[in-house]
Design an enzyme around this catalytic site. Sequence first.
Site, PDB file in Angstrom:
ATOM      1  N   ALA A   1      -3.971   7.743  -4.915  1.00 33.99           N
ATOM      2  CA  ALA A   1      -2.563   7.349  -5.086  1.00 33.99           C
ATOM      3  C   ALA A   1      -2.580   5.869  -5.471  1.00 33.99           C
ATOM      4  CB  ALA A   1      -1.803   7.564  -3.790  1.00 33.99           C
TER       5      ALA A   1
ATOM      6  N   GLY B   1       0.839  -1.206   0.000  1.00 31.97           N
ATOM      7  CA  GLY B   1       0.000   0.000   0.000  1.00 31.97           C
ATOM      8  C   GLY B   1       0.865   1.243   0.000  1.00 31.97           C
ATOM      9  N   ASN B   2       0.270   2.371   0.273  1.00 31.91           N
ATOM     10  CA  ASN B   2       1.058   3.596   0.394  1.00 31.91           C
ATOM     11  C   ASN B   2       0.429   4.505   1.452  1.00 31.91           C
ATOM     12  OD1 ASN B   2      -0.850   5.512  -0.971  1.00 31.91           O
ATOM     13  ND2 ASN B   2      -0.520   4.090  -2.658  1.00 31.91           N
ATOM     14  N   ARG B   3       1.061   5.639   1.684  1.00 35.36           N
ATOM     15  CA  ARG B   3       0.678   6.487   2.819  1.00 35.36           C
ATOM     16  C   ARG B   3      -0.490   7.424   2.552  1.00 35.36           C
ATOM     17  NH1 ARG B   3       4.756   6.260   6.599  1.00 35.36           N
ATOM     18  NH2 ARG B   3       6.808   5.721   5.763  1.00 35.36           N
ATOM     19  N   SER B   4      -1.132   7.334   1.416  1.00 38.45           N
ATOM     20  CA  SER B   4      -2.224   8.272   1.127  1.00 38.45           C
ATOM     21  C   SER B   4      -3.344   8.144   2.171  1.00 38.45           C
ATOM     22  CB  SER B   4      -2.788   7.989  -0.270  1.00 38.45           C
ATOM     23  OG  SER B   4      -3.975   8.722  -0.446  1.00 38.45           O
TER      24      SER B   4
END
Length: 408
Positions: free
Chosen positions: A282, A215-218
């Site tokens: 994102a 995943g990512n930090r969005s």
Amino acid sequence: MSTLREKHVLVGVTGGIAAYKIAYLVRQLIKEGAQVRVMMTEAATHFVTPLTFAALSKHPVYTDLWNIETSEERDITIRHVKLAHWADIVVIAPASANTIAKLTHGIADNILTVVTLATPRPVLLAPAMDVDMYINEATQQNLSRLKERGFYIFDPPAGELASGLHGKGRLPEVEALVEKIHDILERTPLDFIKKNIVITAGPTYEPIDPVRFIGNRSSGKMGYALATAASHRGARVTLVSGPTQLQTPRGVNRINVETAQEMLNTVLKHLRTANVLIMAAAVADFTPSTVAKEKIKKTALTQSLQLTLVPTPDILTEVAKKKKKVITVGFALETTNELTHAREKLQKKNLDMIVLNSYNDSNPVFGSDINTVTIINRWGEIEELPTLPKIEVAHKILDKVKSFMENR
Ligand code: CTP
């Protein structure tokens, strides 16, 4: 000319000592040309009589869901819906801890809470209460949830309170409330009425095995702010959301997705009827080539775990292939040669507009409530915005979309 001329302001008064100040607010709103209706909770009527507000607003006051005597149209069944749609803005002042809690949980047990639940228009809350009630975690959590759902909250000033205590919880001065009402009405013209806007938000999760993902930090906050702003401006909003902790903005149709592929499928499904697509999500650029059916065990590995990643579909590129009339807005997050890369993306993805996030120490982007962006359109026009709350950035982006729609 005042922004308030001919505007419909629905004032909701709840039980609190500051209720008397609302008489001045109603008078001031009328002086500026607004049409005002007042609704009160039962508790509010212990502080000020409905007669005071009836005399000032020159209209019966709504205090009861069931009393048809005060109903202009004598149509009790849909009165609350009519009132909810009559309003250009709903102003709840003072907003008591009790009413704030009810609105947070959708409890609709009096005329004020029913109408507020039913209105598609902006709602401004001016909390006013004793400092300990205001700073109580329950009240604070409720307010932050309401804020996420798109309610405007007037941060109460600190000072001497009716209890004799000192701290936050005062009702703002009437002039400050009027100015805030001006600002909100100016910010939320119904200029996207009948427009369908698809907005993507948040990260995507690409599964590795049944329990792990990439995943990512969005946080999704920018996309959710856009959904809130567009909805307040009259648009029909479909919010295609990756996993986030955020509350769904009022009036918005939210569709939850996890992966880039699911996001693509959902966007394509809604593209046919969309006037505008704003890709604030994102989206992961890579996904594991295979998803392990069982949880990958540590014991089965020797030194390291190799994952093979393959590109995800690029949603904007897929949309560009089918694009007809829909206006497309992309986002870019760059760390070097920002403008050059953003322009390249605009061209490559055949966008009408791109919003470049400045990524540096003073603008962390992820999780923050503020953002610093530059907006570039397909004609090469550039506007660098100052650092603003994300909801303000959202309105600026919509202003640009609107003028692009009118001039293309
Ligand atoms: N985007 C998309 N589909 C993807 C990846 C990104 O539609 N698979 C969209 C994003 O939502 C954003 C824009 O493309 O609006 C630019 O995203 P960004 O991650 O900055 O660009 P990429 O094309 O992924 O390029 P890079 O990561 O190499 O900068």
